[in-house]
Write a protein that holds these residues in place. Structure first.
Motif, PDB file in Angstrom:
ATOM      1  N   TYR A 156     -29.785  29.811 -33.183  1.00  0.00           N
ATOM      2  CA  TYR A 156     -29.866  30.171 -34.593  1.00  0.00           C
ATOM      3  C   TYR A 156     -30.831  29.225 -35.308  1.00  0.00           C
ATOM      4  N   ASP A 157     -31.550  29.756 -36.309  1.00  0.00           N
ATOM      5  CA  ASP A 157     -32.525  28.946 -37.042  1.00  0.00           C
ATOM      6  C   ASP A 157     -31.874  27.738 -37.702  1.00  0.00           C
ATOM      7  N   ASN A 158     -30.688  27.929 -38.232  1.00  0.00           N
ATOM      8  CA  ASN A 158     -30.012  26.840 -38.941  1.00  0.00           C
ATOM      9  C   ASN A 158     -28.785  26.329 -38.194  1.00  0.00           C
ATOM     10  N   GLY A 159     -28.769  26.523 -36.891  1.00  0.00           N
ATOM     11  CA  GLY A 159     -27.644  26.049 -36.105  1.00  0.00           C
ATOM     12  C   GLY A 159     -27.663  24.540 -35.937  1.00  0.00           C
ATOM     13  N   LYS A 160     -26.517  23.902 -36.099  1.00  0.00           N
ATOM     14  CA  LYS A 160     -26.430  22.452 -35.951  1.00  0.00           C
ATOM     15  C   LYS A 160     -25.002  22.053 -35.607  1.00  0.00           C
ATOM     16  N   TYR A 161     -24.825  20.802 -35.180  1.00  0.00           N
ATOM     17  CA  TYR A 161     -23.490  20.340 -34.842  1.00  0.00           C
ATOM     18  C   TYR A 161     -23.372  18.841 -35.079  1.00  0.00           C
ATOM     19  N   THR A 162     -22.157  18.415 -35.254  1.00  0.00           N
ATOM     20  CA  THR A 162     -21.822  16.990 -35.258  1.00  0.00           C
ATOM     21  C   THR A 162     -20.662  16.804 -34.283  1.00  0.00           C
ATOM     22  N   GLU A 163     -20.464  15.580 -33.847  1.00  0.00           N
ATOM     23  CA  GLU A 163     -19.433  15.336 -32.831  1.00  0.00           C
ATOM     24  C   GLU A 163     -18.612  14.099 -33.168  1.00  0.00           C
ATOM     25  N   GLU A 164     -17.314  14.227 -33.018  1.00  0.00           N
ATOM     26  CA  GLU A 164     -16.402  13.090 -33.092  1.00  0.00           C
ATOM     27  C   GLU A 164     -15.860  12.850 -31.686  1.00  0.00           C
ATOM     28  N   LYS A 165     -15.924  11.622 -31.222  1.00  0.00           N
ATOM     29  CA  LYS A 165     -15.494  11.321 -29.862  1.00  0.00           C
ATOM     30  C   LYS A 165     -14.173  10.563 -29.834  1.00  0.00           C
ATOM     31  N   ASN A 166     -13.419  10.839 -28.767  1.00  0.00           N
ATOM     32  CA  ASN A 166     -12.200  10.100 -28.461  1.00  0.00           C
ATOM     33  C   ASN A 166     -11.211  10.078 -29.626  1.00  0.00           C
ATOM     34  N   VAL A 167     -10.901  11.285 -30.118  1.00  0.00           N
ATOM     35  CA  VAL A 167      -9.931  11.447 -31.194  1.00  0.00           C
ATOM     36  C   VAL A 167      -8.560  11.645 -30.556  1.00  0.00           C
TER      37      VAL A 167
END
Length: 234
Positions: A156-167
């Motif tokens: 997607y043109d505006n696809g993005k993500y962020t990630e939180e680890k070890n929750v």
């Protein structure tokens, strides 16, 4: 002589009239009996009709979910505890669900899959819980990378993500992906565990949450995640 002939003719005429008078009644009786027989031969009996007519209840109703014997296609509503040979979790009160896939067995406790869809009050699919040992991973990082690829956010043109680890939530440690595109906003809670020395695959457990149909801070989400417990060898 003439008198004898006249009497004979009178008797003959009387018999003729008698025969003519009876014939229509016979014909009507025959016709009625023929119609009745035809009706009986073409119309099925009530027993036959009930056995041949499809039952809408039988064809549309789904099996009720049995926690002791999960079956693919079963539906239910929480609260209910789900126990499989490889993991356990709970569906909170008021949450309706369907068991879309299930192949976890006692014969092969380290191999199989489970897929369960959760619905809100408007019957919209707000989440999917997936547990699988079909894909081979070595750790949570590998499992998270695979889960991120499966979102196809980069198409997607505006696809993005962020990630939180070890929750840490309950007894499991999760990596959390927040993925947004032009069409959706979803969170993915991913955990992974090796269940013993013989486990060459490991178990990936992932809860996908569609924030269009449920609030991100809805306590139902945390309640499900806290209840997840992966069964490992002692």
């Amino acid at each position: 002589m003439k008198r004898a002939i006249a009497i004979a003719l009178t008797l003959l005429l009387a018999f003729s009239l008698f025969a003519c008078g009876k014939a229509p009644a016979n014909d009507q009786t025959t016709a009625e009996s023929g119609t009745s027989a035809a009706a009986e031969s073409t119309e099925p009996s009530s027993a036959e009709a009930s056995s041949e007519a499809p039952s809408s209840e039988a064809t549309t109703a789904s099996a009720a979910f049995d926690p002791e014997n999960p079956q693919k296609g079963a539906k239910g509503e929480g609260p209910v505890a789900v126990k499989t040979p490889t993991m356990t979790f709970s569906v909170p009160k008021g949450v309706s669900f369907s068991l879309d896939t299930y192949s976890m067995t006692e014969e092969k406790p380290l191999f199989g899959s489970l897929g369960m869809t959760f619905k809100n009050a408007e019957k919209k699919n707000w989440g999917t819980l997936r547990a699988t040992s079909i894909d081979k991973f070595n750790n949570l990082e590998e499992a998270t990378k695979k889960a991120l690829r499966d979102t196809h956010y980069d198409t997607y043109d505006n696809g993005k993500y962020t990630e939180e680890k070890n929750v840490k939530i309950g007894s499991c440690t999760y990596n959390v992906l927040h993925v947004t595109t032009d069409f959706s906003e979803k969170d993915y809670y991913i955990t992974f565990a090796k269940r013993g020395e013989k486990d060459i695959y490991g178990l990936l457990v992932q809860l996908e949450v569609n924030k269009k149909y449920i609030a991100a801070d809805d306590p139902t989400i945390t309640e499900i995640l806290k209840s997840v417990s992966i069964i490992t060898e002692k």
